[in-house]
Enzyme design. Sequence first.
Site, PDB file in Angstrom:
ATOM      1  CG  ASP A   1      72.245  43.791  94.453  1.00 54.16           C
ATOM      2  OD1 ASP A   1      71.489  44.418  93.701  1.00 54.16           O
ATOM      3  OD2 ASP A   1      71.859  43.191  95.470  1.00 54.16           O
TER       4      ASP A   1
ATOM      5  CG  HIS B   1      70.129  52.108  91.369  1.00 54.22           C
ATOM      6  ND1 HIS B   1      68.998  52.871  91.449  1.00 54.22           N
ATOM      7  CD2 HIS B   1      69.944  51.068  92.206  1.00 54.22           C
ATOM      8  CE1 HIS B   1      68.169  52.327  92.324  1.00 54.22           C
ATOM      9  NE2 HIS B   1      68.709  51.219  92.799  1.00 54.22           N
TER      10      HIS B   1
HETATM   11  C1  SDX Z   1      68.679  46.525  92.607  1.00 52.91           C
HETATM   12  O1  SDX Z   1      65.265  49.943  91.583  1.00 52.91           O
HETATM   13  C2  SDX Z   1      65.795  49.670  92.742  1.00 52.91           C
HETATM   14  O2  SDX Z   1      65.717  50.436  93.679  1.00 52.91           O
HETATM   15  C3  SDX Z   1      66.536  48.322  92.817  1.00 52.91           C
HETATM   16  C4  SDX Z   1      67.328  48.058  94.076  1.00 52.91           C
HETATM   17  C5  SDX Z   1      66.448  47.915  95.293  1.00 52.91           C
HETATM   18  O3  SDX Z   1      66.942  48.131  96.414  1.00 52.91           O
HETATM   19  O4  SDX Z   1      65.273  47.496  95.127  1.00 52.91           O
HETATM   20  O5  SDX Z   1      68.265  49.108  94.297  1.00 52.91           O
HETATM   21  C6  SDX Z   1      68.111  46.746  93.970  1.00 52.91           C
HETATM   22  O6  SDX Z   1      68.042  45.898  91.789  1.00 52.91           O
HETATM   23  C7  SDX Z   1      70.006  47.144  92.250  1.00 52.91           C
HETATM   24  C8  SDX Z   1      70.426  46.885  90.754  1.00 52.91           C
HETATM   25  C9  SDX Z   1      71.013  45.489  90.637  1.00 52.91           C
HETATM   26  N1  SDX Z   1      71.253  45.126  89.240  1.00 52.91           N
HETATM   27  C10 SDX Z   1      72.530  45.058  88.730  1.00 52.91           C
HETATM   28  O7  SDX Z   1      73.545  45.314  89.368  1.00 52.91           O
HETATM   29  C11 SDX Z   1      72.568  44.561  87.277  1.00 52.91           C
HETATM   30  C12 SDX Z   1      73.562  45.429  86.482  1.00 52.91           C
HETATM   31  N2  SDX Z   1      72.964  46.754  86.333  1.00 52.91           N
HETATM   32  C13 SDX Z   1      72.233  47.044  85.153  1.00 52.91           C
HETATM   33  O8  SDX Z   1      71.736  46.053  84.372  1.00 52.91           O
HETATM   34  C14 SDX Z   1      71.499  48.392  85.165  1.00 52.91           C
HETATM   35  O9  SDX Z   1      72.342  49.314  85.668  1.00 52.91           O
HETATM   36  C15 SDX Z   1      70.143  48.447  85.863  1.00 52.91           C
HETATM   37  C16 SDX Z   1      69.208  47.417  85.337  1.00 52.91           C
HETATM   38  C17 SDX Z   1      70.306  48.272  87.342  1.00 52.91           C
HETATM   39  C18 SDX Z   1      69.550  49.826  85.623  1.00 52.91           C
HETATM   40  O10 SDX Z   1      69.543  50.006  84.262  1.00 52.91           O
HETATM   41  P1  SDX Z   1      68.579  51.107  83.551  1.00 52.91           P
HETATM   42  O11 SDX Z   1      68.254  52.191  84.476  1.00 52.91           O
HETATM   43  O12 SDX Z   1      67.444  50.379  82.889  1.00 52.91           O
HETATM   44  O13 SDX Z   1      69.537  51.718  82.495  1.00 52.91           O
HETATM   45  P2  SDX Z   1      69.854  51.078  81.102  1.00 52.91           P
HETATM   46  O14 SDX Z   1      69.864  49.576  81.173  1.00 52.91           O
HETATM   47  O15 SDX Z   1      68.968  51.738  80.100  1.00 52.91           O
HETATM   48  O16 SDX Z   1      71.374  51.556  80.916  1.00 52.91           O
HETATM   49  C19 SDX Z   1      71.666  52.916  80.605  1.00 52.91           C
HETATM   50  C20 SDX Z   1      73.040  52.888  79.951  1.00 52.91           C
HETATM   51  C21 SDX Z   1      73.125  51.870  78.804  1.00 52.91           C
HETATM   52  O17 SDX Z   1      74.131  52.319  77.925  1.00 52.91           O
HETATM   53  P3  SDX Z   1      73.680  53.151  76.572  1.00 52.91           P
HETATM   54  O18 SDX Z   1      72.931  52.162  75.710  1.00 52.91           O
HETATM   55  O19 SDX Z   1      72.827  54.297  77.076  1.00 52.91           O
HETATM   56  O20 SDX Z   1      74.993  53.596  75.979  1.00 52.91           O
HETATM   57  O21 SDX Z   1      74.010  52.449  80.926  1.00 52.91           O
HETATM   58  C22 SDX Z   1      74.554  51.212  80.486  1.00 52.91           C
HETATM   59  C23 SDX Z   1      73.622  50.629  79.465  1.00 52.91           C
HETATM   60  O22 SDX Z   1      74.318  49.762  78.571  1.00 52.91           O
HETATM   61  N3  SDX Z   1      74.641  50.347  81.674  1.00 52.91           N
HETATM   62  C24 SDX Z   1      75.637  49.480  81.892  1.00 52.91           C
HETATM   63  C25 SDX Z   1      75.355  48.917  83.151  1.00 52.91           C
HETATM   64  N4  SDX Z   1      74.211  49.449  83.634  1.00 52.91           N
HETATM   65  C26 SDX Z   1      73.777  50.328  82.709  1.00 52.91           C
HETATM   66  N5  SDX Z   1      76.714  49.137  81.167  1.00 52.91           N
HETATM   67  C27 SDX Z   1      77.523  48.197  81.725  1.00 52.91           C
HETATM   68  N6  SDX Z   1      77.324  47.596  82.923  1.00 52.91           N
HETATM   69  C28 SDX Z   1      76.246  47.931  83.662  1.00 52.91           C
HETATM   70  N7  SDX Z   1      76.040  47.349  84.854  1.00 52.91           N
END
Ligand code: SDX
Length: 426
Positions: A361, A304
Amino acid sequence: MEKTVQLIYEGKTYEFPLITGSEGEKAIDIGSLRKQTGLVTLDPGYANTGSCLSAITFMDGEKGILRYRGIPIEELAEKSSFVETSFLLINGHLPSREELKNFSVMLNDQSLVHEDMKVFFQNFPRASHPMGTLSSMVTALRSFYPELQNVEEELNMTVTRLLSKVRTMATMSYKFTRGHTIVYPRPDLSYCANFLNMMFNSPVKPYVIDDDVKKALEVFWILHADHEQNCSTSTVRMVGSGQANFYASISAGMSALWGPLHGGANQAVIEMLAQLHREKGSVKQIVARAKDKNDPFRLMGFGHRVYKTYDPRAKIIKVLGDKLLDKLAVSDPLLDLAVELEAVALSDDYFIDHNLYPNVDFYSGIVLRAIGIPTNMFTVMFAIGRLPGWIAQWKEGFDDPKGKLNRPRQIYTGNNEMHYIPIDQR
Ligand code: SDX
């Protein structure tokens, strides 16, 4: 004495106001940055950028706190109803008995959809994704209702109209895609009970509303009702800042929510778990893929932008899913898989180091499956729950006397000036 933050740039010192929120959050007000220094900020994804002052929802991502108008989500999930929580978010206070009654009467009076809209549903391809259908119908509502006036009662009527009709339109979409007769809303049923009845009642198989299912739906929608400036809410505010009409702003938010990184994750989680179950895959392998930088796979439902600990909503939804499955005396193999996946991920250094925890989710699909919602409607369920939040946030922007058009800047990295080359010289 207003506190300030100093910026030293090219030997000059600049001062900017330090803003402190009611929960102690601090921000540098850079409203005069470009005028004073010629600089703009660059913050891809806006991870460090506040877009507005807001009094609606407070989140603390480190402590896993979520409050609507100051009230903790845990108390609202236990004691409130979705209609009451919607009133709280939109109007800024818990309703009196009289206010709640009037709000409920307005929701009932507005629950029908114009009969001419049936033609839209009939002519949408049966295989359309329900999010595409719903966002189109929300935009279409403007054609049936006059342009939003600036008077208070028209505003209340408009937002209540959509809050009520979104349920009816979602269920109409479900019935039409199945070639089933639509079920009309009933004046004797509450908001959530009406939704369940419109979804699942049938002339040949009357639907019996189970109180525990209705309560689970109330809690599900309360937990989804607002979440400060997330992607879809920021979209609603962005479109609203251009003074596009209310329905267009909400419809844009619905489209933003659809993506699998945002509200579409609840569908993506279940599809991920179902594939794992179908292929008898290994949980450890899935976790390894999620860690592999060469693999675009992400563990859906994990991570998140704000929460760097367990999403407080996920905790409640997991208990809700357990209780509902127990009450309905059904077991869901995907829940067992989800619990196993969570355990493996949360004990893995990569997830610990990256502060990756289950978000709202991860378990929500388990509750929706138990209720009987088809997977392709999971994000529609999120959208219905988030609607009061979008309305409250849109209204806060609409009512802001200092409101401005949202228009970010950029840093250009393309060609320097060059001249047109006639085609016979290229
Ligand atoms: C919702 O914003 C809100 O409030 C949203 C929400 C709401 O109520 O409105 O809460 C609802 O959208 C919840 C999120 C649902 N999405 C998912 O479950 C999709 C999977 N999650 C990710 O794609 C990710 O965690 C995000 C998009 C939710 C957040 O990502 P960020 O903050 O943009 O962080 P990032 O993508 O830059 O990741 C940071 C690091 C990375 O690794 P490094 O390159 O730093 O080594 O964390 C890793 C990412 O690769 N990472 C993950 C991961 N999420 C982040 N690695 C593996 N699996 C994941 N799910």
